[in-house]
Enzyme design. Structure first.
Site, short mmCIF file in Angstrom:
data_model
loop_
_atom_site.label_atom_id
_atom_site.label_comp_id
_atom_site.label_asym_id
_atom_site.label_seq_id
_atom_site.Cartn_x
_atom_site.Cartn_y
_atom_site.Cartn_z
CG HIS A 163 48.77 32.18 43.26
ND1 HIS A 163 47.51 31.96 43.78
CD2 HIS A 163 48.67 33.28 42.47
CE1 HIS A 163 46.68 32.90 43.33
NE2 HIS A 163 47.36 33.71 42.54
CG ASP A 214 44.98 40.85 41.48
OD1 ASP A 214 44.55 41.07 42.64
OD2 ASP A 214 45.73 39.90 41.22
CG HIS A 233 44.04 35.75 41.01
ND1 HIS A 233 44.82 36.86 40.73
CD2 HIS A 233 43.33 35.50 39.88
CE1 HIS A 233 44.60 37.26 39.49
NE2 HIS A 233 43.70 36.45 38.95
CG ASP A 243 45.88 38.69 44.46
OD1 ASP A 243 46.93 39.26 44.16
OD2 ASP A 243 45.23 37.98 43.65
#
Length: 250
Positions: free
Chosen positions: A23, A148, A62, A60
């Site tokens: 990120h 995740d 996200h 991931d």
């Protein structure tokens, strides 16, 4: 780890690093990330080691906005992100985000509906990720590896099991063998179930090393029977939307 692969000391590697990185952008840390670990490693290798084309496959839950931003104007890195649609960061990871300038068509997002399990993820690999890699022909594949998207993660709403991660790893290893001499690097990202992340990581590392343990996934049976674990029509629609972009990758 990337240098070790380029030096031929190892064929593949898994980096257990903290903090995560996918990120982080050039001017800001966000989403628990301070530095773009994968992006920095790739930039270093391209600048100092003569590494050419690299493909990243971010699984991931996200969106890998930082990796996307790092290479948004470059055709030397194909960035692929499979993620839960609209989860984090807000308004990020749309299928319409395809790169700019020289990087146009070299950023590929696969936003998936909440509730996707092994069936949807493996379909996305078969119909989007693997064809994109074959078209691009990278010299190395790098995976921002978050766990995740697992079925019991508190920060995601997906249903991938440890076996699902094992199968995705197997597919990437086969692609790496076919395209780039087996050169495959994974760097640890998210994953917020302290109970289940170790089982997902173990499955991936067993596959990477070829070493099998006798440790059993206690969630395997239950997760395999959850409703809509198989590919669903609305999930297939999202995968098809990303697949329409494949012809623009060269």
């Amino acid at each position: 780890a990337l240098d070790a692969i380029l030096d031929g000391k190892v064929k593949n590697a898994y980096v257990l690093c903290r903090p995560p990185g996918h990120h982080a952008e050039a001017d800001v840390g966000m989403g628990f990330c301070l530095f773009g670990n994968v992006a920095i490693a790739i930039m270093h290798a391209q600048a100092t080691r003569g590494l050419g084309r690299v493909a990243t496959v971010d699984w991931d839950v996200h969106h890998g906005n930082g990796t996307q931003a790092a290479f948004y104007n470059s055709k030397d890195v194909l960035t692929i992100s499979l993620h839960q649609d609209g989860l984090y960061p807000p308004n990020s990871g749309h299928v319409t985000e395809r790169g700019k300038g020289a990087g146009l068509n070299y950023n590929l997002n696969i936003p998936l509906p909440p509730g996707c399990g092994n069936g949807a993820y493996l379909a996305a690999f078969e119909h989007v990720v693997l064809p994109a890699l074959r078209r691009y022909k990278p010299e190395m594949i790098v995976v921002p590896s978050g766990f995740d998207a697992s079925g019991v993660d508190p920060l995601g709403r997906m249903m991938v099991s440890a076996e699902g991660y094992r199968q995705m790893t197997r597919l990437l290893m086969q692609a790496a063998d076919e395209l780039c001499g087996g050169r495959l690097l994974m760097s640890h990202e998210g994953g917020y179930s302290p109970m289940y992340v170790p089982y997902c990581g173990l499955a991936v590392m067993e596959e990477l090393t070829g070493i099998k343990t006798n440790i059993r996934d206690p969630w395997a049976e239950a997760m395999s029977t959850w409703g809509q674990q198989d590919l669903q029509p609305h999930q297939w629609t999202a995968i098809q939307a990303a697949a329409t972009l494949l012809n623009d990758i060269h």
